[in-house]
Design a protein around this motif. Structure first.
Motif, mmCIF file in Angstrom:
data_model
loop_
_atom_site.group_PDB
_atom_site.id
_atom_site.type_symbol
_atom_site.label_atom_id
_atom_site.label_comp_id
_atom_site.label_asym_id
_atom_site.label_seq_id
_atom_site.Cartn_x
_atom_site.Cartn_y
_atom_site.Cartn_z
ATOM 1 N N TYR A 221 -5.537 27.482 -14.769
ATOM 2 C CA TYR A 221 -5.884 27.371 -13.442
ATOM 3 C C TYR A 221 -6.237 26.042 -12.984
ATOM 4 N N GLU A 222 -5.418 25.687 -11.824
ATOM 5 C CA GLU A 222 -5.304 24.328 -11.288
ATOM 6 C C GLU A 222 -6.848 24.114 -10.427
ATOM 7 N N ILE A 223 -7.147 23.050 -10.954
ATOM 8 C CA ILE A 223 -8.230 22.337 -10.017
ATOM 9 C C ILE A 223 -7.913 21.229 -9.265
ATOM 10 N N LYS A 224 -8.488 21.250 -8.010
ATOM 11 C CA LYS A 224 -7.877 20.076 -7.226
ATOM 12 C C LYS A 224 -9.400 19.179 -6.930
ATOM 13 N N LYS A 225 -9.195 18.059 -7.424
ATOM 14 C CA LYS A 225 -10.102 16.931 -7.374
ATOM 15 C C LYS A 225 -9.752 15.894 -6.141
ATOM 16 N N ARG A 226 -10.460 16.299 -4.955
ATOM 17 C CA ARG A 226 -10.113 15.692 -3.741
ATOM 18 C C ARG A 226 -10.876 14.281 -3.664
ATOM 19 N N THR A 227 -9.969 13.446 -2.953
ATOM 20 C CA THR A 227 -10.733 12.139 -2.463
ATOM 21 C C THR A 227 -10.655 12.036 -1.028
ATOM 22 N N SER A 228 -11.195 10.654 -0.582
ATOM 23 C CA SER A 228 -11.510 10.427 0.803
ATOM 24 C C SER A 228 -11.292 9.019 0.943
ATOM 25 N N HIS A 229 -10.838 8.741 2.061
ATOM 26 C CA HIS A 229 -11.004 7.233 2.619
ATOM 27 C C HIS A 229 -12.068 7.342 3.933
ATOM 28 N N ILE A 230 -13.173 6.426 3.840
ATOM 29 C CA ILE A 230 -13.906 6.402 4.684
ATOM 30 C C ILE A 230 -13.900 5.225 5.507
ATOM 31 N N THR A 231 -13.977 5.370 6.747
ATOM 32 C CA THR A 231 -13.690 4.161 7.697
ATOM 33 C C THR A 231 -15.011 4.236 8.671
ATOM 34 N N ILE A 232 -15.686 3.043 8.944
ATOM 35 C CA ILE A 232 -16.757 3.166 9.921
ATOM 36 C C ILE A 232 -16.379 1.479 10.732
ATOM 37 N N ALA B 200 -16.173 6.549 13.477
ATOM 38 C CA ALA B 200 -16.523 6.678 11.993
ATOM 39 C C ALA B 200 -15.623 8.034 11.524
ATOM 40 N N TYR B 201 -14.499 7.786 10.705
ATOM 41 C CA TYR B 201 -13.814 9.035 10.274
ATOM 42 C C TYR B 201 -13.271 9.076 8.953
ATOM 43 N N VAL B 202 -13.023 10.296 8.654
ATOM 44 C CA VAL B 202 -12.734 10.382 7.020
ATOM 45 C C VAL B 202 -11.317 10.984 6.932
ATOM 46 N N ASP B 203 -10.534 10.235 6.136
ATOM 47 C CA ASP B 203 -8.993 10.601 6.003
ATOM 48 C C ASP B 203 -8.939 11.109 4.563
ATOM 49 N N GLN B 204 -7.940 12.197 4.440
ATOM 50 C CA GLN B 204 -7.884 12.405 2.869
ATOM 51 C C GLN B 204 -6.999 11.453 2.250
ATOM 52 N N GLY B 205 -7.487 11.475 1.009
ATOM 53 C CA GLY B 205 -6.825 10.418 -0.051
ATOM 54 C C GLY B 205 -6.140 11.130 -0.977
ATOM 55 N N PRO B 206 -5.677 10.836 -1.910
ATOM 56 C CA PRO B 206 -4.655 11.636 -3.042
ATOM 57 C C PRO B 206 -5.675 12.492 -3.769
ATOM 58 N N THR B 207 -4.996 13.672 -4.123
ATOM 59 C CA THR B 207 -5.778 14.777 -4.838
ATOM 60 C C THR B 207 -5.289 14.542 -6.145
ATOM 61 N N MET B 208 -6.101 14.824 -7.081
ATOM 62 C CA MET B 208 -6.040 14.733 -8.537
ATOM 63 C C MET B 208 -5.976 16.065 -8.806
ATOM 64 N N LYS B 209 -4.858 16.541 -9.779
ATOM 65 C CA LYS B 209 -4.878 17.946 -10.370
ATOM 66 C C LYS B 209 -5.034 18.096 -11.505
ATOM 67 N N ARG B 210 -5.996 18.815 -11.972
ATOM 68 C CA ARG B 210 -6.602 19.095 -13.238
ATOM 69 C C ARG B 210 -6.229 20.569 -13.687
ATOM 70 N N PHE B 211 -6.189 21.020 -14.788
ATOM 71 C CA PHE B 211 -5.890 22.184 -15.450
ATOM 72 C C PHE B 211 -7.169 22.766 -16.235
ATOM 73 N N MET B 212 -7.520 24.145 -16.046
ATOM 74 C CA MET B 212 -8.619 24.648 -16.758
ATOM 75 C C MET B 212 -8.096 25.800 -17.414
ATOM 76 N N PRO B 213 -7.978 26.315 -18.565
ATOM 77 C CA PRO B 213 -7.555 27.179 -19.403
ATOM 78 C C PRO B 213 -8.181 28.531 -18.963
ATOM 79 N N ARG B 214 -7.439 29.699 -18.771
ATOM 80 C CA ARG B 214 -8.324 30.935 -18.507
ATOM 81 C C ARG B 214 -7.646 31.964 -19.326
ATOM 82 N N ALA B 215 -8.231 33.240 -18.964
ATOM 83 C CA ALA B 215 -7.853 34.162 -20.172
ATOM 84 C C ALA B 215 -6.533 34.640 -20.184
#
Length: 109
Positions: free
Chosen positions: A95-106, A75-90
């Motif tokens: 500011y970059e927000i990284k939305k991470r994804t996973s590949h799950i294998t059992i 049972a293991y989890v590998d890293q998938g592609p990361t979606m990059k989003r931006f949030m306005p700041r002062a």
């Protein structure tokens, strides 16, 4: 006989999913199912779906009936592609927000 199930591009951080997947590695299917059912972690729901898929693969594709004796061999989890989003700041910055994804294998054995 090894039976495998994968879930790709799951919207959960690999680091958080690994905390849950480490708890079920080496356990029997019923024990792993109970651990995931009562786990407070959010990733447990996605991992339970993959475990149920592996059990269904064993039952339907390989005609295995002794599901209770099967063990989570891998049972293991590998890293998938990361979606990059931006949030306005002062002051006009972003500011970059990284939305991470996973590949799950059992793998059941």
């Amino acid at each position: 006989m090894e039976v495998k199930a994968k879930a790709r591009f799951v919207r959960v951080s690999p680091r958080k999913a690994r905390l849950v997947i480490d708890q079920i590695r080496g356990k029997k299917v019923n024990d792993a199912n109970n651990i995931l059912k009562f786990s407070p972690k959010g990733a447990a729901e996605d991992i339970k779906k993959v475990l149920d898929s592996a059990v269904a693969n064993a039952r339907e594709n390989f005609q295995l009936t002794n599901i209770d004796e099967m063990v989570v061999t891998e049972a293991y989890v590998d890293q998938g592609p990361t979606m990059k989003r931006f949030m306005p700041r002062a002051m006009g910055r972003a500011y970059e927000i990284k939305k991470r994804t996973s590949h799950i294998t059992i793998v059941l054995g």
